[in-house]
Each structure stands twice: as C-alpha cells, then as structure tokens.
Design a protein around this motif. Sequence first.
Motif, PDB file in Angstrom:
ATOM      1  N   PRO A  45       0.804  -1.227   0.000  1.00  0.00           N
ATOM      2  CA  PRO A  45       0.000   0.000   0.000  1.00  0.00           C
ATOM      3  C   PRO A  45       0.837   1.278   0.000  1.00  0.00           C
ATOM      4  O   PRO A  45       1.932   1.314   0.555  1.00  0.00           O
ATOM      5  CB  PRO A  45      -0.779  -0.089   1.322  1.00  0.00           C
ATOM      6  CG  PRO A  45      -0.713  -1.517   1.736  1.00  0.00           C
ATOM      7  CD  PRO A  45       0.586  -2.037   1.208  1.00  0.00           C
ATOM      8  N   HIS A  47       0.089   5.323   1.048  1.00  0.00           N
ATOM      9  CA  HIS A  47      -0.913   6.105   1.774  1.00  0.00           C
ATOM     10  C   HIS A  47      -0.773   7.597   1.514  1.00  0.00           C
ATOM     11  O   HIS A  47       0.336   8.100   1.333  1.00  0.00           O
ATOM     12  CB  HIS A  47      -0.770   5.856   3.278  1.00  0.00           C
ATOM     13  CG  HIS A  47      -1.319   4.537   3.723  1.00  0.00           C
ATOM     14  ND1 HIS A  47      -2.524   4.416   4.379  1.00  0.00           N
ATOM     15  CD2 HIS A  47      -0.850   3.272   3.588  1.00  0.00           C
ATOM     16  CE1 HIS A  47      -2.769   3.135   4.636  1.00  0.00           C
ATOM     17  NE2 HIS A  47      -1.763   2.412   4.174  1.00  0.00           N
ATOM     18  N   ILE A  54      -5.246   4.734   2.364  1.00  0.00           N
ATOM     19  CA  ILE A  54      -4.567   4.051   1.261  1.00  0.00           C
ATOM     20  C   ILE A  54      -5.001   4.687  -0.059  1.00  0.00           C
ATOM     21  O   ILE A  54      -6.175   4.984  -0.266  1.00  0.00           O
ATOM     22  CB  ILE A  54      -4.883   2.538   1.275  1.00  0.00           C
ATOM     23  CG1 ILE A  54      -4.152   1.819   0.136  1.00  0.00           C
ATOM     24  CG2 ILE A  54      -6.381   2.274   1.205  1.00  0.00           C
ATOM     25  CD1 ILE A  54      -4.276   0.305   0.204  1.00  0.00           C
TER      26      ILE A  54
END
Length: 274
Positions: A45, A47, A54
């Motif tokens: 992920p 962010h 995310i």
Amino acid sequence: AKQGGRGRVACFDSGLMKEERYRRQIERELRGAILMNELEIHYQPIHGLTDGRISSLEALVRWRHPVRGLISPADFIPIAERSSLIEKLGDWVFARVCADAAHWPGLKVSINVSPVQLKARGFLDMVKKCLLATGCSPQNIAIEITEGVIMDEMAGQAEHLRELRALGIGIWLDDFGSGYSGLSYLRDFPIDVIKIDKGLVQDMASNHANRVFVSAIAQLGHGLDRQVVAEGIETEADLTLARAAGCSHAQGYHFARPMAAKDIAAYAGFGASI
Ligand code: C2E
Ligand code: CA
Ligand code: CA
Ligand code: CA
C-alpha cells in the motif's frame, strides 16, 4: 581454460565461472517458473499523508521456488534483464496485475517496468491486450520507470511514454534522488508521480542534506503539480520527517509490508485513487 598458474585458473573458475554458471542456472529455472506458476505478485500500500488513507498499491513480484523458497526480485530481475526472459516475465506480471486490479475499483496499482521491456516492440499491444482481457481500466494502472528508461527515451523513442499516457495509464518515476536523477526529466517527460528513493528518505533523520533534498524534491513536484511519494517509511519518525518535508504520499513497512492479493480487500476497505 586459462593458462599460467594453477592458482589463477582456480580463482577464475570459482569466481566468474561460478557466477556465470549460477546465472545460467537461475535463468533456466526462471523460464520454467513462469510456466509452472511459481511467480506471485505481492502488493504494498501507498498512503496519502493528509488523510492517512490508502491511495494505491505497488505490485512487487516474488518467486516461490520449490526448493530455494521465496526469492526476492532483487535476486532474479537483474538476471532476467540480461536475456529476453524479462519480456516474458514482464508480460506475465502485467497480465496478473490487471486481473487482480480489475477487482479493486478506485485503487491504482503501479507496475515496475524494466527499460528492456518498455523498449520491446510489442509492449503497447501487450498492455492493451491485458486491459481488454481482464476488463481492468487503464485508470487503475500506472507504470514505474527509472532513470534508465528516461535515457532510452531521450535516445529516440519518446513516443512510448506518451502513447501509454494517452491510454490513461499513469507514468511514475521510481527511485528519484538515486543515481543522477536529472531535474529536466520532470519537465520534459509526462510524469504523474515522483517516488523518492528510500535511501534518501531513510537517511533524513541523521543527514541534514538529505532533509534539504527531500524538501526540495517535494516542493518541485508540487510546483509541477506532481504527487510525491516517500519510499521506505519504516518508523513514526520517518513519517514525521516525510510529512514535514512536504511529501504528499508515503510507502513502507511502517504502514504495511507487501502482501498477497487476497489480503488487499480487507486491508483497503477500498479507498480513493491517487
Ligand atoms: P523498487 O521498485 O524500488 O521497490 C521497492 C522495494 O522496497 C521492494 O523490494 C519493497 O518490498 C521494499 N520496501 C518497501 N517498503 C520498505 C521499507 O520500509 N524498508 C525497506 N528497507 N524496504 C522496503 P522488493 O519487493 O524486494 O523489490 C526489489 C526491486 O525489484 C524493486 O525495487 C524493483 O526494482 C524490482 N522489481 C520488483 N518487482 C518487479 C517487477 O514486477 N518487474 C520489474 N521489472 N522489477 C521489479
Ligand atoms: Ca518501484
Ligand atoms: Ca523504488
Ligand atoms: Ca529500485
């Protein structure tokens, strides 16, 4: 074999020859691995730093070797890049990622593309075919390129990136701040996102010059309306520094390690796209 002194011959054999034998062995096994479905993609992920949510995922290939265990791409991508194998591998990665990303609407997934692969004749057709076959939207895909690609593009075929862009695929610049990383790349190429190399990011705490560099890159990126991702965020302290430097996004073990596709839906709860 080389003449002149047993010692030198032995040294040559255990050094370069061994390395060459190992390389060929891996190359041979890797060819089989693609057919045997031993490769898998893990997703890490990325962010947003203002909302903490995310925003996208980076696709990272792994090789689940029946004997050697899970092998890092750092150990086989460079070998694949020295043969035509990188094209086969890269095509497999693209198809796999498009199939996964089709299930994650609103999440952009970035794919690392080797300079060799991008230069290959059939690349654009391969991309279109993957999108069509999986129903994945081009808006859900970005490619991560490095300085090497920029060099090739400057050497002539500058159309490649623009054609991908025209399809709606994002173009992200990886590992910025390592190597030579010319500033003119950012002006002259259709780049949407700048990813600052983790070496630069991770040294921010101890190195004042690196803090200045990361801030300057972030400011430059924002002035040009690009998003700026800090890579290799491992601690709360790294995160605080990246935010203070003005990076818009961050990626690293502090948020999550790369994970299997099946774990993404639960992790994401499906956020907005980058
Ligand atoms: P990269 O594109 O710079 O990818 C980021 C690497 O940093 C990944 O290593 C990731 O697991 C690792 N990483 C993420 N967060 C952290 C952190 O907080 N700390 C540290 N120390 N490392 C972190 P990985 O997965 O081993 O990949 C290594 C390289 O292999 C990639 O570097 C990329 O250049 C290449 N690669 C990976 N997948 C592909 C692929 O599908 N195609 C091609 N052509 N290259 C790939
Ligand atoms: Ca990357
Ligand atoms: Ca990187
Ligand atoms: Ca890299």
